[in-house]
Write an enzyme that holds these catalytic residues in place. Structure first.
Site, short mmCIF file in Angstrom:
data_model
loop_
_atom_site.label_atom_id
_atom_site.label_comp_id
_atom_site.label_asym_id
_atom_site.label_seq_id
_atom_site.Cartn_x
_atom_site.Cartn_y
_atom_site.Cartn_z
N SER A 1 0.19 -86.80 -59.17
CA SER A 1 -0.43 -85.94 -60.16
C SER A 1 -0.30 -84.47 -59.75
O SER A 1 0.19 -84.16 -58.66
CB SER A 1 -1.93 -86.27 -60.31
OG SER A 1 -2.63 -85.99 -59.11
N GLY A 2 -0.72 -83.58 -60.64
CA GLY A 2 -0.86 -82.18 -60.32
C GLY A 2 0.41 -81.49 -59.85
O GLY A 2 1.50 -81.71 -60.39
N GLY B 1 2.14 -81.83 -57.16
CA GLY B 1 3.16 -82.74 -56.63
C GLY B 1 4.03 -83.34 -57.71
O GLY B 1 5.26 -83.37 -57.59
N TYR C 1 -11.65 -78.20 -44.93
CA TYR C 1 -10.47 -78.02 -45.77
C TYR C 1 -9.80 -76.68 -45.49
O TYR C 1 -8.59 -76.60 -45.28
CB TYR C 1 -10.87 -78.12 -47.24
CG TYR C 1 -9.77 -77.81 -48.22
CD1 TYR C 1 -8.80 -78.76 -48.52
CD2 TYR C 1 -9.69 -76.56 -48.84
CE1 TYR C 1 -7.78 -78.47 -49.42
CE2 TYR C 1 -8.69 -76.28 -49.74
CZ TYR C 1 -7.73 -77.24 -50.03
OH TYR C 1 -6.72 -76.94 -50.91
#
Length: 266
Positions: free
Chosen positions: A16-17, A19, A156
């Site tokens: 998704s997104g 990638g 993160y």
């Protein structure tokens, strides 16, 4: 783009997104693709879409890069199929938000494993062949969070700071080898990342968010041009630039405006 035609590109986190959009761009450029992620059904849907639009080979390799063995298993599978990877796109990652003390240790270690350790392993494993062939392209996907501490997204942000530092060093080391190395640092991007985390964005993030294909296009172009650090979007570029001149306390406060509770991965 002619130099890419017929080459094999490995895109992690391709379900998704950003990638998936990077996979679309490399397919359009005539690259054969290895697309990998945990969600095999999503990969199958992407393969069907790209096969209908492009005359290329596409291999699906379902893999969980958040495990210690995931990177080596992926590399061994590719080697076993006698595929020579010329383009490595390390896009797989996980975003995890919340107060550091409230997040279980195993989840914090999981984000380090995927965003940092697996990325490093895959780069190590595929780089040797590229250097020996004197040709290759590697792009790491980091984040604008990597340019400053990230309250409520501390782990993160720390992993993305590592990715940026590693990437800038490799870009320098690889000069003259025939291997191009870049790091893509998106800001807020309209993907399913917040939906799957079970929370919504705030107004600031909505206003700053870019379309994932626009981000992917800047990354694609920047890697081909050998650009070391790629920050998509004028606003993101301005924010990153301002961090260099702003008081550290102000930079940290600004980053805190984006932190929200939840967990998501590609």
């Amino acid at each position: 783009m002619k130099e890419l035609k017929g080459k094999w590109a490995l895109v992690t986190g391709a379900s998704s997104g950003i990638g998936a959009d990077l996979a679309r761009l490399y397919a359009k450029a005539g690259c054969n693709l290895i697309i990998t992620a945990r969600r095999e059904q999503r990969l199958a849907e992407l393969k069907k879409e790209l096969s209908q639009q492009n005359d290329i080979r596409i291999e699906i390799m379902q893999n969980d890069l958040s495990t210690e063995t995931g990177p080596q298993e992926l590399f061994d599978t590719i080697e076993g199929r006698k595929i020579q990877v010329s383009i490595l796109i390390n896009n797989a990652g996980i975003a995890l938000s919340g107060k550091f003390n409230d997040i279980p240790l195993d989840k914090k270690l999981g984000i380090i494993q995927l965003n940092l350790v697996s990325l490093t392993k895959l780069t190590h494993l595929f780089l040797h062949g590229m250097i020996s062939r004197k040709e290759g392209w590697i792009m790491q996907v980091a984040s604008v969070y990597g340019f400053q501490p990230g309250p409520n997204m501390a782990t993160y942000a720390a992993t993305k700071a590592y990715v940026i530092s590693l990437s800038e060093a490799l870009n320098f080391e690889l000069k003259g080898t025939g291997v191009k190395h870049s790091v893509l640092c998106p800001g807020p991007t309209r993907t399913e990342i917040f939906d799957t985390a079970g929370h919504t964005t705030n107004l600031l993030m909505d206003n700053l968010s870019m379309d994932s294909m626009d981000v992917a296009k800047e990354g694609f172009k920047g890697l081909l041009n050998g650009k070391s650090v790629i920050v998509p979007g004028a606003i993101n570029k301005a924010l990153v630039s301002s961090n260099r001149f702003s008081p550290r306390s102000l930079t940290v406060f600004g980053a805190s405006l984006f932190g929200k509770e939840g967990t998501s991965r590609k």
